[in-house]
Scaffold this motif. Structure first.
Motif, PDB file in Angstrom:
ATOM      1  N   THR B 169     -72.196 -11.823  31.928  1.00  0.00           N
ATOM      2  CA  THR B 169     -73.610 -11.631  31.612  1.00  0.00           C
ATOM      3  C   THR B 169     -73.918 -11.583  30.100  1.00  0.00           C
ATOM      4  OG1 THR B 169     -73.458 -10.266  33.578  1.00  0.00           O
ATOM      5  CG2 THR B 169     -75.620 -10.461  32.591  1.00  0.00           C
ATOM      6  N   GLN B 172     -75.652 -14.474  28.799  1.00  0.00           N
ATOM      7  CA  GLN B 172     -77.093 -14.519  29.048  1.00  0.00           C
ATOM      8  C   GLN B 172     -77.853 -13.928  27.855  1.00  0.00           C
ATOM      9  OE1 GLN B 172     -78.455 -12.534  32.694  1.00  0.00           O
ATOM     10  NE2 GLN B 172     -80.381 -12.091  31.683  1.00  0.00           N
ATOM     11  N   ASP B 211     -72.104 -16.374  36.247  1.00  0.00           N
ATOM     12  CA  ASP B 211     -73.433 -15.786  36.150  1.00  0.00           C
ATOM     13  C   ASP B 211     -74.431 -16.908  35.961  1.00  0.00           C
ATOM     14  OD1 ASP B 211     -72.280 -13.154  35.957  1.00  0.00           O
ATOM     15  OD2 ASP B 211     -74.128 -12.580  34.918  1.00  0.00           O
ATOM     16  N   ALA B 306     -81.752 -13.476  37.546  1.00  0.00           N
ATOM     17  CA  ALA B 306     -80.353 -13.603  37.139  1.00  0.00           C
ATOM     18  C   ALA B 306     -79.489 -13.255  38.342  1.00  0.00           C
ATOM     19  CB  ALA B 306     -80.047 -12.655  35.988  1.00  0.00           C
ATOM     20  N   GLY B 308     -75.038 -13.094  39.687  1.00  0.00           N
ATOM     21  CA  GLY B 308     -73.634 -13.218  39.320  1.00  0.00           C
ATOM     22  C   GLY B 308     -72.791 -13.292  40.585  1.00  0.00           C
TER      23      GLY B 308
END
Lengths: 794, 339
Positions: B169, B172, B211, B306, B308
């Motif tokens: 993450t 991101q 992710d 989002a 994952g």
């Protein structure tokens, strides 16, 4: 956290089955992990009365008992030390299945018939206690099913709570979510206190010297307590939650904690040592013995409850041994407090322990439920332990923690959820969770203080979404976002490399990236290392600064499993800390390793692989990516044999290292065969790679092949000789290839014979034999002059 | 018996005897017997002279038809008998002498499979450093310094103030910051992650994750659900039910865990799904406004989702692998099962 199903039913009045309750909770964010019947091991277990106890000859640890189970009298062998005549005990009859899935059968033990088992609590799945058989209340009716006698036909619901939901670590907390789901309200137990005229505030004073660590500290005093066992209804609630009943006093504090989430602590006031409570940080190095009997050395991170002179408890984590409630206790000081989650978290980390209490404080308990919690416990002490509750509560709470006010825009909520949920439904959901809501266009929401996790609008939207249910939000059926995303060049390059290498018989391996710092230092002395401060083991102490240790480790694993012919590659990173002006770097690299024999079949026999097998793989990549000509520059590397150790240069840039690993290093990895390895730098390789070039017209004039057999000194490098041939032959030589290398019989010692095939061709005309002969003569002259070659033309 | 009957008789007789023939020699004999210069069919053809022109035409055509049929049958029988009793010494059953085809690591294959599905939905691959800053791994993802959620991320720290990323993450956070003026962003971020754990059959110090996230105007939970439904069906199979369980991650809100109905028992409960009927495969949610704001993106104007997904876990589920250490042992007997 575990909690009784019947308890939740009692608090909500919902008629859902245990499974349904579990499922609904799971779908609103309270993940259920376990639904276990408390009566799982109570089938065919009845109340029995021990009539006789006799020794068994030759067996000192077991005894022969006669047990009345109503319909009949059974002879049962019992190994428990506490069995005695007159006891009421649980008897598992033949056919019963007790914990551990053991079926009770009629058996002969030491020659004595035994038709059942007198059970300990663990055998019945009631607790983990195996100290002796469970002794029932003397009033238990002989022959009754134990399940009925104990009214223990419940389910244990086990939950895995997310760290934000401190409010849900209690029966009432979980009941609140259930109530919101079922459209009911939580029915809290009623409290009926009869306070005495004596004032608590006369007996005890409380002060918090650390309002950050302890914003609220409340106390009550209860006199004339009779310590003894708890009634079964309390024990049941504790047992289903996995907490061992100890005594009525301790059990009541635990029960209230399980019920409403506020941990309580009861001190023996006579052992307290003063009539004041002072909350402060521990002094660095202060020693304190907790009630588990361990002496602990504290730091200033730890919050202490003191009597003004010395510590009596580690705040919110564990009480002290000295002021612990015992059978002799008659006067209680009951504590209900609110400690800072961060301070408790740091303190328990410092002490390396987690308790039921610390787990709750750390996730945030309700500071404004303290009066309820302390009154509820006091009322139970009054009703169950015969206690006399003094008048009033002493409460140090100078700065009240107020409820937060948050605005919720229904449009925003819909925009996040992707639904057309009406504002009225949002309001209903929040009110169901005990939030106060006013307003229409924008909802003004008052957040109860038990929901310390909620501080912004998005938190409220989450509440609405989880109670509404994600399953009730329709899935979008159209793709959103950019219409097109360009591909990632590195990714394409790496996958192409994989396909090529797989195609030429290399298997891909993956190293995990951690490596042994000492080994890495030995292989690449002085090369900077990314060092791990808290390694799990010595051999995983750094992030690798080369892929080769990983490759060797993997080769070693395979060789030790008798997979000895290896062609391996890895695409991975080497890691470097900041040094000489460079920042932290992670270099993408390709490692190649060959060892053992070449692939063989019934026609082509195996032979040991060597440097040229590895070079062939590198050349295949060079061919595919149109890399510039490679130069193999001898280099000195600690882990490669001096003779076979090269840096590959292309366009003057180092592209990687290739060579033969030293036997010494291979031996360190228990590999007793030659290992050849290369490590290439991917960014350089990518930079030098060229796309497909321009078309060249196909030849229309014939080719003229010529062979030369050249005998030269062993020390001469064939590559250098080929370069000269190319140079002398000029553009007429279309290709120059080595087709044979020979040393041995018929060749003078110290010499080798090289077979070279030259193909002549011109794009403009047919070559005459004179032209070709002239070219051959020039080459041969150069070879004789410069390489002292002995040549035979073919 | 008319001549035409005789031709039919010859036809039936020939077909029967050819089909019963058990040697090439016998076939040759039959050929002579029917079609040879003194053969029975030849005799019929020779006798046509005594017939009227009309009859001659009819019988001639019929006899020629039968002759072609007999020739065809003999040919078929010849190839049947010669292949059965080939006297050739050529042996096609010996194994081919081609090169061994190498195998791509099962983790790479799984990661490529997962990424491929998202790439077809318009996600682009992005990567980031494994040695991360505390900022990108935690703070920029809304993990306050003393947050209990950090306990679930057992972290390796590195000398010099960095750490090994505990999830993918952080990429991101980095990419949002980098591309905040170039929205929308739609990325998939595969890679290596690290956790400070004792190595066992169920845990390793290192594992892989993919992710993904999308930031644009008007992105909703409905979009997130649609995307993950498409992914799950593409990866595990059509028709499997999904369930979204509200959960908690600091960097998304609302958050959910995604379970897919066990593809083995299709939700009935089996050993693979530990009798629950569900397999936990993904975490997801709407990107927390704090996370958008920290990256410099206006969280009122833009929203995003989002998610994952692990790599080893779906691979273990799909292929029935029972020990996570197998992935990093790189035993070729294991890896080559996935060629």
């Amino acid at each position: 956290m575990r909690i009784s199903y019947l308890w939740l039913k009692e608090l909500t009045g919902l008629e859902w089955s245990a499974e349904e309750m579990a499922e609904r909770l799971t779908l609103c964010g309270i993940a259920n992990e376990e639904v276990t019947s408390t009566a799982k091991y109570l089938d065919k277990v009845v109340v029995g009365e021990v009539l006789e106890v006799h020794p068994v000859e030759g067996a000192s640890r077991i005894r022969r008992t006669i047990v009345d189970v109503g319909r009949e009298k059974l002879q049962v062998i019992c190994g428990a030390p506490n069995v005695a005549v007159g006891q009421k005990v649980p008897v598992a009859q033949v056919g019963a299945k007790v914990a551990g899935e053991v079926e009770i059968k009629a058996a002969k033990i030491r020659g004595v018939d035994s038709a059942g088992m007198i059970c300990a609590e663990d055998e019945l799945g009631i607790s983990s206690d195996h100290a002796g058989i469970m002794v029932l209340d003397p009033s238990a009716p002989v022959g009754a099913a134990l399940k009925d006698h104990l009214e223990y036909d419940d389910y244990i619901l086990g939950f895995e709570l997310t760290p934000n939901r401190g409010d849900a670590w209690s029966a009432i907390g979980i009941a609140r979510d259930l109530a919101a789901l079922g459209g009911v309200t939580v029915k809290r137990p009623e409290i009926k206190l009869r306070e005495s005229l004596e004032k608590t505030s006369i007996v005890i004073k409380v002060t918090s010297d650390d309002l950050i660590g302890c914003p609220r500290y409340a106390g009550r005093v209860i006199r004339n307590i009779k310590v003894g066992p708890s009634p079964w209804w309390i024990k049941k609630k504790l047992l289903t939650a996995g907490i061992r009943p100890i005594s009525n006093v301790v059990d009541i504090t635990n029960l209230v904690m399980l019920e409403c989430g506020n941990p309580l602590h009861a001190f023996d006031l006579e052992q307290f040592g003063s009539n004041e409570v002072v909350v402060r940080r521990a002094i660095q190095g202060e020693k304190f013995t907790t009630l588990d009997g361990l002496e602990r050395t504290l730091t200033s991170q730890v919050l202490m409850i003191t009597n003004g002179k010395h510590g009596v408890a580690v705040a919110g984590i564990m009480g002290g041994l000295h002021s612990e409630v015992t059978e002799k206790t008659t006067t209680l000081l009951l504590e209900a407090a609110y400690f800072s989650p961060i301070v408790i978290r740091r303190g328990r980390k410092e002490l390396g322990m987690v308790t039921e209490s610390s787990a709750r404080f750390e996730r945030g308990v309700d500071p404004n439920n303290i009066q309820y919690a302390i009154d509820r416990a006091a009322a139970l002490f009054q009703d169950i332990c015969g206690g006399e509750v003094l008048g009033g509560t002493v409460d140090c709470y100078p700065q009240k923690i107020e409820s937060k006010q948050i605005a919720l825009r229904p449009d925003r909520c819909r925009a996040i959820m992707g639904t057309d949920l009406p504002a009225a439904r949002m309001k209903a959901i929040l009110e169901g969770l005990e939030f106060q809501v006013t307003g229409e266009a924008t909802l003004a929401v008052t957040v109860p203080t038990f929901r310390s996790d909620i501080s912004t609008e998005i938190d409220l939207i989450e509440e609405v979404a989880r109670i509404h249910g994600w399953g009730n939000i329709a899935d979008a059926v159209e793709n959103v976002g950019p219409l097109y995303s360009p591909a990632n060049a590195e990714d394409i390059y790496e996958n192409e490399l994989r396909r090529i290498l797989n195609g030429i018989g290399f298997d891909e391996v993956l190293g995990h990236g951690l490596a042994d710092g000492r080994l890495a230092e030995m292989m690449n002395p002085g090369l900077p290392q990314v060092k791990i401060s808290n390694p799990v083991s010595d051999d995983l102490s750094i992030m690798r600064n080369s892929l080769l240790p990983s490759a060797l480790g993997i080769a070693s694993h395979n060789v030790s499993h008798r997979i000895t012919d290896l062609r391996l590659f890895e695409l991975g990173r080497a890691y470097f800390p900041p040094c000489s002006g460079r920042d932290w770097t992670e270099e993408e690299r390709l490692s190649l390793l060959v060892t053992g024999n070449s692939p063989a079949n019934w026609r082509d026999k195996a032979r040991p692989v060597d440097f040229y097998d590895l070079k062939a793989a590198v050349e295949t990549l060079a061919l595919h990516y149109h890399l510039p000509t490679f130069e193999y520059v001898p280099t000195s590397v600690a882990y490669l044999e001096r003779e076979i150790s090269f840096t590959i240069h292309a366009d003057g840039q180092p592209l990687g290292i290739v060579g033969k690993l030293t036997d010494q290093l291979a031996k360190k990895f228990d590999i007793r065969q030659d290992v050849y390895a290369a490590e290439l730098y991917l960014p350089v390789m990518m930079r030098l790679s060229r796309a497909l070039g321009k078309f060249s017209p196909l030849p229309i004039y014939p080719a003229a092949p010529r062979d030369l057999a050249i005998v030269i000194d062993q020390s001469i490098k064939v590559g250098e000789m080929l370069d000269r041939i190319k140079n002398v032959a000029g553009p007429l030589a279309e290709s120059i290839t080595v087709f044979d290398v020979y040393a041995g019989k018929q060749i003078e010692q110290g010499k080798k014979s090289i077979g070279v095939a030259i193909v002549y061709r011109s794009p403009e005309r047919s070559l005459s034999s004179d032209e070709i002969d002239a070219a051959q003569q020039a080459i041969m002259k150069t070879l004789r002059d410069e390489f002292r070659a002995d040549i035979r033309e073919k | 018996m008319s001549i035409l009957d005789e031709v039919s008789h010859i036809e039936q007789d020939a077909i029967k005897r050819i089909s019963e023939a058990d040697s090439l020699d016998l076939l040759r004999e039959l050929q002579v017997q029917f079609l040879g210069r003194k053969g029975s069919l030849t005799a019929v053809l020779k006798s046509l002279g005594g017939l009227s022109p009309n009859e001659r035409k009819a019988v001639g055509a019929r006899a020629n038809q039968v002759r072609e049929l007999i020739e065809q049958k003999i040919e078929e029988a010849t190839s049947r008998l010669s292949s059965a009793k080939s006297s050739s010494s050529f042996d096609p059953t010996l194994p081919g002498t081609g090169q061994y085809l190498g195998v791509t690591h099962i983790v790479t294959q799984t990661m490529n499979d997962i990424c491929g599905i998202f790439e077809r939905m318009g996600f682009q691959i992005a990567r980031g450093p494994h040695v991360e800053t505390e900022h990108y791994n935690f703070e920029a993802l809304n993990f306050a310094p003393d947050h209990p959620a950090r306990d679930e991320h057992d972290t390796f720290f590195v000398e010099g103030g960095r750490l090994l990323r505990t999830h993918t993450t952080p990429v991101q956070a980095r990419e949002m910051e980098k591309r905040k003026n170039d929205l929308p962003i739609k990325l998939i971020m595969p890679g290596r992650t690290f956790r400070h754990e004792d190595i066992s059959t169920r845990a390793h110090v290192s594992f892989h994750q993919v992710d993904g996230f999308l930031v644009d105007e008007g992105i909703t939970i409905a979009d997130l659900k649609g995307c993950l439904n498409a992914f799950t069906h593409a990866y595990f199979g059509e028709g499997l039910k999904l369930r979204f369980r509200p959960s908690y991650f600091p960097f998304t809100e609302p958050s959910a865990e995604v379970d897919v109905a066990c593809y083995l028992c299709r939700g009935k409960g089996c050993q693979l799904c530990k009798q629950s009927g569900w397999l936990e495969i993904l975490g997801c949610g709407m990107i927390h406004p704090n996370v958008l704001e920290m990256a410099g993106i206006d969280s009122e104007k833009y929203t995003g989702y989002a998610f994952g997904v692990g790599v080893e876990r779906p691979a273990m589920l799909k292929h029935g692998i029972n020990d996570i250490r197998l992935f990093f042992n790189n035993n070729l007997r294991f890896l080559r099962q996935f060629n």
